[in-house]
Design a protein around this motif. Sequence first.
Motif, short mmCIF file in Angstrom:
data_model
loop_
_atom_site.label_atom_id
_atom_site.label_comp_id
_atom_site.label_asym_id
_atom_site.label_seq_id
_atom_site.Cartn_x
_atom_site.Cartn_y
_atom_site.Cartn_z
N ARG A 113 14.18 -12.03 -4.83
CA ARG A 113 14.99 -13.19 -5.24
C ARG A 113 16.39 -12.99 -4.67
NH1 ARG A 113 12.42 -11.43 -9.70
NH2 ARG A 113 14.32 -10.73 -10.75
N LEU A 114 16.67 -13.77 -3.65
CA LEU A 114 17.87 -13.55 -2.84
C LEU A 114 18.95 -14.58 -3.18
CD1 LEU A 114 18.82 -11.71 -0.48
CD2 LEU A 114 17.95 -13.45 1.08
N HIS A 115 20.16 -14.08 -3.46
CA HIS A 115 21.33 -14.94 -3.71
C HIS A 115 22.39 -14.59 -2.66
CE1 HIS A 115 19.72 -16.12 -7.67
NE2 HIS A 115 19.33 -14.86 -7.76
N VAL A 116 22.70 -15.55 -1.80
CA VAL A 116 23.59 -15.30 -0.66
C VAL A 116 24.91 -16.04 -0.86
CG1 VAL A 116 23.86 -15.45 1.84
CG2 VAL A 116 21.59 -15.05 0.86
N THR A 117 26.01 -15.32 -0.65
CA THR A 117 27.35 -15.91 -0.69
C THR A 117 28.04 -15.63 0.63
OG1 THR A 117 27.49 -15.44 -3.07
CG2 THR A 117 29.54 -16.01 -1.93
N VAL A 118 28.55 -16.68 1.26
CA VAL A 118 29.32 -16.52 2.49
C VAL A 118 30.77 -16.26 2.10
CG1 VAL A 118 30.08 -17.62 4.63
CG2 VAL A 118 27.75 -17.98 3.80
N MET A 119 31.32 -15.15 2.60
CA MET A 119 32.67 -14.74 2.21
C MET A 119 33.45 -14.27 3.43
SD MET A 119 31.59 -12.49 -1.18
CE MET A 119 33.27 -12.10 -1.67
N LYS A 120 34.77 -14.20 3.28
CA LYS A 120 35.61 -13.64 4.34
C LYS A 120 35.43 -12.12 4.36
CE LYS A 120 37.36 -17.74 4.99
NZ LYS A 120 36.42 -18.43 4.09
N SER A 121 35.47 -11.54 5.57
CA SER A 121 35.29 -10.09 5.70
C SER A 121 36.30 -9.32 4.87
CB SER A 121 35.40 -9.68 7.17
OG SER A 121 34.37 -10.22 7.93
N LEU B 44 0.82 -1.21 0.00
CA LEU B 44 0.00 0.00 0.00
C LEU B 44 0.86 1.26 0.00
CD1 LEU B 44 -2.82 -1.06 2.48
CD2 LEU B 44 -3.06 -0.65 0.02
N ARG B 45 2.02 1.17 0.60
CA ARG B 45 2.93 2.32 0.66
C ARG B 45 3.91 2.34 -0.51
NH1 ARG B 45 4.53 2.46 7.14
NH2 ARG B 45 2.46 3.11 7.90
N GLY B 46 3.78 1.39 -1.43
CA GLY B 46 4.66 1.34 -2.58
C GLY B 46 6.07 0.93 -2.25
N ARG B 47 6.23 0.07 -1.22
CA ARG B 47 7.57 -0.30 -0.78
C ARG B 47 7.85 -1.80 -0.96
NH1 ARG B 47 7.72 2.81 5.08
NH2 ARG B 47 7.56 4.95 4.29
N VAL B 48 7.17 -2.43 -1.87
CA VAL B 48 7.38 -3.86 -2.09
C VAL B 48 8.77 -4.09 -2.68
CG1 VAL B 48 6.62 -5.87 -3.40
CG2 VAL B 48 4.93 -4.34 -2.37
N LEU B 49 9.50 -5.03 -2.08
CA LEU B 49 10.82 -5.38 -2.60
C LEU B 49 10.66 -6.46 -3.66
CD1 LEU B 49 13.32 -5.52 0.40
CD2 LEU B 49 13.25 -3.88 -1.47
N GLU B 50 10.86 -6.11 -4.90
CA GLU B 50 10.73 -7.08 -5.99
C GLU B 50 11.96 -6.96 -6.87
OE1 GLU B 50 7.65 -8.34 -9.60
OE2 GLU B 50 7.25 -6.57 -8.38
N GLY B 51 12.71 -8.04 -6.95
CA GLY B 51 13.91 -8.03 -7.77
C GLY B 51 14.94 -9.00 -7.24
N GLU B 52 16.09 -9.01 -7.88
CA GLU B 52 17.17 -9.93 -7.54
C GLU B 52 18.23 -9.20 -6.72
OE1 GLU B 52 20.34 -12.80 -9.93
OE2 GLU B 52 18.43 -12.21 -10.83
N LEU B 53 18.58 -9.78 -5.58
CA LEU B 53 19.56 -9.17 -4.68
C LEU B 53 20.68 -10.15 -4.39
CD1 LEU B 53 20.22 -6.69 -2.80
CD2 LEU B 53 19.14 -8.02 -0.97
N ARG B 54 21.92 -9.71 -4.61
CA ARG B 54 23.11 -10.53 -4.30
C ARG B 54 23.69 -10.01 -2.99
NH1 ARG B 54 26.69 -9.21 -9.19
NH2 ARG B 54 25.83 -7.19 -8.61
N LEU B 55 23.68 -10.89 -1.98
CA LEU B 55 24.13 -10.52 -0.64
C LEU B 55 25.38 -11.31 -0.27
CD1 LEU B 55 23.61 -9.09 2.13
CD2 LEU B 55 22.17 -11.07 2.71
N ALA B 56 26.43 -10.61 0.14
CA ALA B 56 27.64 -11.26 0.65
C ALA B 56 27.67 -11.11 2.16
CB ALA B 56 28.88 -10.60 0.04
N VAL B 57 27.82 -12.24 2.88
CA VAL B 57 27.77 -12.24 4.34
C VAL B 57 29.05 -12.85 4.90
CG1 VAL B 57 26.48 -13.03 6.37
CG2 VAL B 57 25.26 -12.51 4.25
N THR B 58 29.63 -12.20 5.90
CA THR B 58 30.81 -12.75 6.55
C THR B 58 30.49 -14.04 7.29
OG1 THR B 58 32.50 -12.34 8.25
CG2 THR B 58 30.39 -11.26 8.56
#
Length: 292
Positions: free
Chosen positions: A122-130, A85-99
């Motif tokens: 659409r979430l793509h997560v990669t675990v990486m060194k800081s 309703l507030r126009g804040r829907v997250l729609e798309g592909e996100l690449r996240l790098a996490v320590t």
Amino acid sequence: MRGFDTDQLRTFVTVADSGSLSAAAPRLFLSQSSVSEQLRKLEERAGVPLLTRGRKGAAPTPAGTRLLEHARRILALNDMALQELRGRVLEGELRLAVTDYFRPAEIAGMLRRLRERHPLLRLHVTVMKSAVIDATADMDAFDIGLSMRIVGTRGQAAARRGTLLRRESLSWVTAQGEAGNLPPVLPLVLLPDSCSLHQFVVKLLVRKHRHFEIAHSASGVAGLHLALAAGLGLSCLNASAIGPGVAPLDAAGQRRLGLPALPEAEFFLLPARRGEPDFIAAARHALAEQFG
């Protein structure tokens, strides 16, 4: 028939995730007595006990476990309706790098709840060194990086303030009951030298003239836990990364082994890149809410 109150459900879910009323209260911006009152009203509405409370905290009862799954879906749909309703829907592909070190026992559940709250993400997560996350921050390897820095040290990570998520103590750790059996030349169990915590520990011990050897190099935190629990040596870990069978050394044990005091570690989202799309900025905000 009147249904459940969403504020009470949110309190219940936060207590279940936090493990205690006292830990949940600051996350909810409520007093502990207010948290307890909301849970009391929820249990009255449900007609069955939802939590067991003891010295070790709070845990869902069998009925509470069933309600917990429903509550997560109800809250996710509620949040999604408000965002739409507030126009804040997250729609798309996100690449996240996490320590590796960021809440390893909890990160899978946190990501699942993020997906529930934003089902079009659409979430793509990669675990990486800081150190790798920091070094590649300006490249196109990921959209958002969640990294770790050691408080009080200098370097590239310190210059990138970003969005602070949490601070944790660092501790010298070894297998439970094994601290007294460590040899004079400390056997270190660490991640590879591309890891910022590996670099920090080695520099610190060299500066303090404390003799050591790298006894085992693990590829990730899960392997580090296995090596430590097997009694292969000593390591340095942040509080949320201390796994089963591993225990921090107390002050007496540190003095006996000649180990220096340790600072804290900070976990943060890297700052926005120049020209960052609005979608990535909105996703960063959502991650800060979910992980903070």
